[in-house]
Every structure is written in C-alpha cells, then in structure tokens.
Design an enzyme around this catalytic site. Structure first.
Site, short mmCIF file in Angstrom:
data_model
loop_
_atom_site.label_atom_id
_atom_site.label_comp_id
_atom_site.label_asym_id
_atom_site.label_seq_id
_atom_site.Cartn_x
_atom_site.Cartn_y
_atom_site.Cartn_z
N ASP A 216 0.83 -1.21 0.00
CA ASP A 216 0.00 0.00 0.00
C ASP A 216 0.87 1.27 0.00
OD1 ASP A 216 -2.85 0.92 0.38
OD2 ASP A 216 -1.96 1.87 2.15
N GLU A 272 1.97 -0.23 -4.71
CA GLU A 272 1.05 0.83 -5.12
C GLU A 272 1.86 2.14 -5.11
OE1 GLU A 272 -3.22 2.91 -4.00
OE2 GLU A 272 -1.80 2.42 -2.43
O1 TEU Z 1 -4.78 4.04 -1.56
C1 TEU Z 1 -3.94 5.14 -1.73
C2 TEU Z 1 -4.48 6.14 -2.65
O2 TEU Z 1 -3.74 6.74 -3.38
C3 TEU Z 1 -5.95 6.38 -2.55
O3 TEU Z 1 -6.12 7.12 -1.41
C4 TEU Z 1 -6.54 7.13 -3.65
O4 TEU Z 1 -5.91 8.39 -3.76
C5 TEU Z 1 -7.99 7.36 -3.32
O5 TEU Z 1 -8.56 6.13 -2.94
C6 TEU Z 1 -8.75 7.87 -4.49
O6 TEU Z 1 -10.04 8.14 -4.06
C7 TEU Z 1 -4.41 3.05 -0.67
C8 TEU Z 1 -5.51 2.02 -0.59
O7 TEU Z 1 -5.65 1.38 -1.83
C9 TEU Z 1 -6.76 2.68 -0.10
O8 TEU Z 1 -7.85 1.79 -0.09
C10 TEU Z 1 -6.49 3.18 1.29
O9 TEU Z 1 -7.59 3.90 1.75
C11 TEU Z 1 -5.25 4.08 1.34
O10 TEU Z 1 -4.15 3.54 0.62
C12 TEU Z 1 -4.79 4.22 2.76
O11 TEU Z 1 -4.24 3.02 3.22
#
Ligand code: TEU
Length: 519
Positions: A216, A272
């Site tokens: 993440d 990610e």
């Molecule tokens: O997502 C990171 C991220 O970049 C997201 O916050 C994105 O910008 C946003 O969802 C767009 O609306 C990761 C995970 O995939 C997400 O589910 C988590 O909420 C976030 O990290 C925090 O851990």
C-alpha cells in the site's frame, strides 16, 4: 496526441530489451479480492476468508493464477482494513490464523498463489505501537511515529477532505502526521527500529507461506517533511496523496526486496506507487533490486480511446523495457469507480477492455466483479460508509439469482445494478457471457507463449482502432463505428463476436475485439 512516429513506430523490443517471462508472476493473471464483498462464509453480511475458501474452485475454473487479498488484519476498520492494529493477526470479522493457513493451503492445492496487502506507511491509531508512542515524549516508541510541536507543512489528508494531515494529540501534547485519516498515523520510517519491526511483519507471513504482497502507498515510506505541496496540489484531480518521491525510499525498498528474495519460490512485491508518471514509477523497480512490480496509475486513468491508450502503453513499454522492468496493467480496483462505468457502461467496450487487459505485455490485475461486467453500484445516501466515497466499486459480488444473490443474509452494502443478470449463476450457464469471455481470454493467454513476452508492435488500422502484434499474434480492438479491414487473412483464437473462432476472417466489426493468428 503524440507524433505518428511514436504512435505507430515499431515497439518491438530490441535484442537487449527482449524480455520473456521467467517467473510465475510474470506469466500470472492476478485477481484482486476485496474480502468484505467477495463471499460470506459465516452469514454475518460481511465477506470473509471462509467465503473465499468456498469459492476457490470457482476462481480455479475462471483461470486466475493468484489472488491479492485486500487487508484482513486486525483493524478497527476506520478505512476498512487499511488501518491495521496488528499486522500478525487476522481480524475476527474475516476469520483467524487457522483460517488463513487453510486458505493458503487450499489455494496452493489449486495452483493459486496468495498475495496479502501490506500497509507499511501507517498503522491504526489503536495499534499498540501508537498507543505507546502517544503516551509521552520519552517512551521507547516515542519516535516511531512523526511527532512535531507544530504542523511541519501544508499537507492535506487524502480523500479530498480538505483537512490538514496533522492532528494535535492532547495526551502527548504534539501534532502527529497522517496522510490519510486521523485514525491512520504515519509510521516514522526514518527510525531503524520501525524498519526492522515492519520487515519482521513480512517475515511472519512469508514463513506462513504467502507468495508475496501488494504494498500500500509504498512510495510514502520516505518523505521530506520540510517540503510544502504546491498551492494547486489539492485541486489536481487525482493527486489526493502528498506526492512524495524522494531518494531515501530506494534503500528502504532494497531492504524489503532482500527479505522477499531470501525466501525460496519467487515471492513477489507489487507496489502501489501512486505517482501519476511512468518515469517516476519506473524508478521504484530499481535495477532489479527494489519492487518486483509496480502498479501503473497513468494507465488506470487513461481515457478509453485508442490514441490515449496507445500513448500510455508506448510510454510504459519504452520506459520499463530498457530497465528490464516488468509492466503491470490494471483498469479497476477498490479505490476507483469500475471501468465499465467509467467507459460509459457499454458491454461491447467492456469486452474490448478485457481483451486489451489480457493481451498487453506484462502482468494483468483483475478486480473482482469485472469478469461479471459489473457496473458501479449506486449507494443511497444513508448507506454510504467509506470516508473516501468508494463504496460503489466495493458492492458485494452477486453469486446467484434471487434474494440476497447467494449471500446468506443481506450484505453490508447494496448490490450493483441488474444483479440477477450479472450473477455468477446466470453467467455460468451462458457461454456468451462476460464471465465466459474473461475465462476464454485467460485460457488463450495461458496457452499462447507469444503473449508471455514484452514484445509489442503497433499495427496501423486507423485512429480508433487499437491494434498490435505480439510475436505472430494479432490483437485488433476496434473501438470505431466502422468495420476495419485486416492486413491479411487471420484465424481468431478469441473473438468478442461469437462463432468466429477457427474461421478465416479478413475484417473486424465495429466495437469488436479479436485475438488471432495468421491463416
Ligand atoms: O490508496 C492510496 C491512494 O492513493 C488512494 O487514497 C486514492 O488516492 C484514493 O482512494 C482515491 O479516491 C491506498 C488504498 O488502496 C486505499 O484503499 C487506502 O484507503 C489508502 O491507501 C490508505 O491506506
């Protein structure tokens, strides 16, 4: 629009760049499971590990090689599991350690690999480390999080809340950093003990037999706190996260990589890296010593138009291939509206998208439900639960026709539209369904070695046609409203228009996809 040279120039890899899949994760199709909404084994309305175990035969039938499971660790669920209170235990909502051991064994028995979702940037504010850290300024974990007497920069939290990424803690008498919710304090990765403790959490799961991790917001494990975000930052459409991209991240990624590589069996990391630029993203592969794979967000956000896609794909290949880095391709996940809906809802376009995703050079990631052609669910106001408003893509999978669609009771979110028609049960019976289309494409992909390299050569069949050759295999995605003539006679291995497989064809109908070999 790029120059014709970039658009249609040869993208066949040169001798030094030619890459052929040599590991399972380069050949694999990975399927993302959002466990709360996949399948419910205990009847409480929330999906769980038992539900997933019960559906492994279905995933094997579908033909996926690996599952990535969104977080199932102990969590207060402020961000639905992305706020972890114990990295080494399973939340009772999902099962327990014995259940995940069984899942890993049962998946492996079906040749399905298991990737967990590692959340290294932040913990839950209920994690024992944070409870200790916030106590005072002298406790042994006082510096495990990012504490300051005053807010150190102008960063805002993700999810477009407009809130500062710093919250004052009464107990400690200082502010702490949280790039996401206030319930998700950022760990201080500058601290060697934090790094060691987090690497131990990887070992815990590697010892239990998991095949790798989705990581993440991995780019956030190094930050320059003294750098403000630019004034227009918050208004930029998709940049919700302070876009840190600093050199200190690379030695940290190398430590993570060496932990994974110290285990047998090609354990994999897929990061990610939420940076909306291919060049920046590419740096996170290092020189084969950092991430094994990285998600490619510019491609996720591309318009579904031949010229935009061609540009993104070319740029990705041109940047990654010379570094020996293996691309990934994603259209949907648990954070973005489903691509079928983003692309306008049309079923023919969704079939074209599937053919593209499963024939591009690199590793495709499917998001649960796209194989059913699910639309984004409409969530009534009083049922919205996600602070990031992402409930529409997290709606439960419809397994069956009828009340509750195969769930033992009413699930936590409403079902997507037309759930009967989109259900696994309905589509299983219909050989012409989206489900069978995905399955067939995966079968073709598996038995076609030309699709396991990074070779791709564009074929010019007109501006609204995405067409490429992979070795001798021709892929034609006709996104236009006219029939396109092919350069020669071909035999489809897969055709979104039924009945053409094995025949000789010389053209492709409007809004149709064909994967073919020369006659
Ligand atoms: O997502 C990171 C991220 O970049 C997201 O916050 C994105 O910008 C946003 O969802 C767009 O609306 C990761 C995970 O995939 C997400 O589910 C988590 O909420 C976030 O990290 C925090 O851990």
């Amino acid at each position: 629009m790029g120059s014709d040279k970039t658009m249609f120039g040869s993208h066949a890899a040169t001798e030094g760049e030619r890459l052929v899949a040599s590991t399972w994760w380069q050949r694999a199709v990975v399927y993302q499971v959002y466990p709360r909404s996949f399948a419910d084994g205990n009847g409480d309305g929330v999906g769980d590990l038992l539900g997933l175990i019960e559906r492994l035969d279905h995933l094997a039938w579908l033909g996926v090689d690996a599952v990535w499971i969104s977080p199932v660790f102990r969590s207060p669920m402020a961000d639905f599991g992305y706020d972890v209170a114990d990295y080494c235990d399973i939340d009772p909502l999902f099962g327990d350690l014995a259940t995940i051991d069984r899942l890993i064994a049962d998946a492996h028995a079906r040749d399905i690999k298991v990737l967990l979702d590692w959340v290294p940037n932040h913990t839950s504010d209920q994690h024992p480390w944070f409870l200790e850290s916030r106590r005072d300024r002298t406790n042994p974990k006082a510096d495990w999080y990012v504490w300051r007497d005053r807010t150190a920069n102008n960063w805002l939290t993700a999810f477009n809340s407009g809130q500062p990424a710093w919250t004052y803690d009464e107990q400690r008498g200082q502010y702490y950093l949280h790039c996401f919710l206030a319930q998700q304090p950022d760990l201080n990765w500058d601290h060697p003990q934090v790094q060691d403790a987090m690497l131990d959490t990887l070992r815990f799961w590697l010892d239990r037999g998991v095949d790798g991790f989705r990581m993440d917001v991995i780019h956030l494990i190094a930050k320059h706190l003294d750098e403000d975000d630019p004034a227009d930052f918050a208004s930029k459409k998709y940049s919700h996260v302070p876009a840190n991209d600093v050199p200190e991240v690379h030695p940290r990624l190398r430590r993570i990589r060496s932990v994974l590589d110290s285990y047998p069996g090609d354990r994999v990391s897929v990061g990610e890296v939420y940076l909306l630029d291919e060049e920046r993203m590419a740096a996170y592969y290092g020189s084969g010593d950092e991430l094994h794979l990285s998600f490619n967000f510019p491609f996720v956000w591309s318009q579904f138009r031949a010229d935009d896609l061609r540009h993104r794909i070319s740029r990705t290949l041109d940047i990654l291939r010379p570094r020996g880095a293996w691309p990934t391709w994603v259209l949907s996940n648990h954070d973005v509206p489903r691509h079928r809906t983003r692309y306008g809802g049309d079923e023919a376009l969704a079939r074209i998208a599937a053919a593209m995703l499963l024939t591009l050079p690199g590793t495709p990631f499917l998001y649960q439900g796209e194989e059913l052609g699910l639309h984004e669910a409409e969530i009534p106001h009083d049922r919205i639960v996600d602070p990031g408003l992402r409930d529409g893509c997290r709606a439960p999978l419809p397994w069956a026709i009828g009340r509750h669609h195969g769930w033992p009771s009413d699930p936590w979110l409403p079902f997507p539209p037309d759930a009967d028609a989109h259900s696994v049960e309905a589509q299983h019976l219909d050989e012409d369904s989206m489900l069978h289309w995905y399955r067939h494409l995966m079968q073709v992909r598996r038995r076609t070695p030309q699709l396991h390299t990074l070779d791709l050569e564009w074929v010019d069949l007109g501006a609204d046609v995405l067409a490429y050759r992979r070795g001798g295999v021709l892929v034609v995605l006709n996104m236009s409203s006219v029939t396109v003539d092919l350069p020669g006679i071909v035999v489809p291995l897969a055709s979104s228009i039924r009945g053409l497989e094995g025949l000789h064809i010389t053209s492709v109908a409007p809004l149709a996809a064909v994967v073919a070999v020369p006659a």
